[in-house]
Design a protein around this motif. Structure first.
Motif: not given
Length: 191
Positions: A7-13, A31-38, A48-53, A134-138
């Motif tokens: 049930f974990v919802q993963r978002t892209w940052h 911390p975003i990769l680990r999911g500490k903000h949830k 955690g979530d996906f992160v694009v750098v 991400l959405g093209f307007d991220a």
């Protein structure tokens, strides 16, 4: 009550690394990769979530780290210890500098290797293939300020105590949160 992983919802940052210090950037992304903000964070679970750098080739180091910082690895053969300066590593593999800094702030466990590392996507330039996710307007995450004097609204999730700008919707909720107690003299504590 446990929280099943399905049930974990993963978002892209999206994180823009241009003109950011490597360590400050890594402390924002790890911390975003680990999911500490949830609110459903568990240290033994993959939440955690996906992160694009992007723009990893435009990061900065403070001081003389471009010349002094060494990246070392071993080939596995006798006498196979290799090393390369940060300046040379930036020319060859600019994404490796950011990836190594971020992953160095995470525990080296099976959870990291199998689940967290694949969710970190680092690209040297501004282009990436994750537009549909991400959405093209991220909009990239805000940059971490260089010092506490420059916070100006960036509060690391800690509230007004560390920020000059009030929190949205919570005006006045944090006032008098930490009352000042009078100092007791040492003789009052003894007797």
């Amino acid at each position: 009550m446990s929280f099943p992983g399905r049930f974990v919802q993963r978002t892209w940052h999206l994180v823009d690394a241009a003109e950011q210090t490597v360590g400050r950037l890594a402390s924002q992304v790890a911390p975003i990769l680990r999911g500490k903000h949830k609110p459903t964070y568990r240290p033994n679970a993959d939440c955690g979530d996906f992160v694009v750098v992007v723009n990893a080739d435009k990061v900065k180091f403070t001081g003389n780290k471009w010349k002094d910082k060494l990246y070392r690895w071993h080939t596995g053969y006798p006498g196979g210890l290799k090393q390369r300066r940060a300046m040379d590593m930036m020319e060859r593999r600019p994404d490796y500098i950011v990836r190594k800094a971020i992953l160095g702030m995470l525990y080296n466990t099976k959870l990291r290797r199998q689940y967290i590392e694949p969710r970190l996507k680092v690209y040297a330039g501004p282009d990436h293939p994750h537009g549909p996710q991400l959405g093209f307007d991220a909009v990239p995450l805000p940059k971490v300020p260089r010092s506490r004097k420059c916070l100006d609204g960036f509060h690391f999730g800690l509230g007004e105590r560390y920020s000059s700008a009030p929190l949205q919707g919570n005006e006045g909720a944090h006032k008098n949160q930490n009352p000042v107690y009078p100092r007791l003299k040492p003789e009052a504590l003894r007797g």
